[in-house]
Design a protein around this motif. Structure first.
Motif, short mmCIF file in Angstrom:
data_model
loop_
_atom_site.label_atom_id
_atom_site.label_comp_id
_atom_site.label_asym_id
_atom_site.label_seq_id
_atom_site.Cartn_x
_atom_site.Cartn_y
_atom_site.Cartn_z
N SER A 57 0.77 -1.08 0.11
CA SER A 57 -0.08 0.06 0.15
C SER A 57 0.84 1.20 -0.02
N SER A 58 0.32 2.47 0.00
CA SER A 58 0.99 3.58 -0.38
C SER A 58 1.81 3.86 0.94
N ILE B 87 8.19 1.53 -10.04
CA ILE B 87 9.28 2.43 -9.10
C ILE B 87 9.59 3.55 -10.40
N SER B 88 9.50 3.08 -11.71
CA SER B 88 9.97 4.12 -12.66
C SER B 88 8.83 5.07 -12.67
N THR B 89 7.86 4.34 -12.62
CA THR B 89 6.35 5.54 -12.48
C THR B 89 6.46 6.52 -11.58
N ASP B 90 6.97 5.77 -10.34
CA ASP B 90 7.05 6.79 -9.20
C ASP B 90 8.38 7.69 -9.37
N ILE B 91 9.37 7.35 -9.99
CA ILE B 91 10.38 8.41 -10.41
C ILE B 91 9.94 9.46 -11.31
N ALA C 120 7.55 3.89 2.44
CA ALA C 120 8.81 3.58 3.53
C ALA C 120 9.98 2.74 2.62
N ALA C 121 9.38 1.81 1.89
CA ALA C 121 10.30 0.87 1.18
C ALA C 121 11.06 1.91 0.16
#
Length: 181
Positions: free
Chosen positions: A60-61, A115-119, A66-67
């Motif tokens: 979850s968010s 993760i690339s979407t988050d970046i 945190a991760a």
């Protein structure tokens, strides 16, 4: 029947560890002659790197955030667990495409994609975190070259590059994203 006193002690320790916690990785010794005869219930074997990738993908968010802050640690843990698994299961000499199950490879693909979407989505909010995350992903992909199929790793790099390029088209400050690419 143990041959030496050392083997007898190791068998007792292995039996006690499995009785206390049947799902712990410490009670699983692949290729060992010391299997617990006292354990009648079969347990599903969970590997750390597979479970870590799966949990990271479905998190979850709050947990996910945190991760992401400690991504370097989780990536290193995954790589070391993968290498350790290859050593224990004697799969070092098997073809790279056959070393890990397809579901784990899919989890890694999904993880890199998210993760690339988050970046791409958060680079304006917390640039320091995004730079650390970008570096962690880069080192993780570099480590994967020695563990999994290299064509798979190049596909991960390509998908990462495509996602950053897609965001570049609509970015207000493309210089930051260009530096991350």
């Amino acid at each position: 029947t143990p041959v030496s006193p050392d083997e007898e002690v190791q068998k007792i320790i292995a039996t006690k560890a499995c009785e206390r916690s049947p799902n712990r990785a410490s009670c699983y010794i692949e290729g060992s002659a010391f299997t617990s005869s006292a354990q009648t219930r079969p347990t599903a074997r969970k590997l750390l790197h597979e479970d870590l990738a799966l949990q990271w993908v479905v998190s979850s968010s709050n947990v996910r955030e945190a991760a992401l802050h400690q991504a370097w640690f989780f990536f290193q843990l995954m790589v070391k667990s993968m290498a350790h698994h290859l050593y224990l299961s004697d799969k070092i000499n098997t073809p790279r495409k056959m070393r890990f199950p397809d579901r784990f490879v899919d989890d890694i693909s999904a993880l890199i994609c998210t993760i690339s979407t988050d970046i791409a989505g958060q680079y304006q909010k917390d640039l320091e975190l995004i730079e650390r995350l970008n570096t962690s992903v880069a080192f993780f992909l570099n480590d994967l070259f020695s563990l999994v199929d290299r064509g798979f790793v190049f596909n991960l790099i390509r998908s990462y590059y495509k996602q950053i390029n897609t965001k570049l088209l609509t970015a207000q400050n493309p210089n930051t994203l260009i530096a991350l690419r």
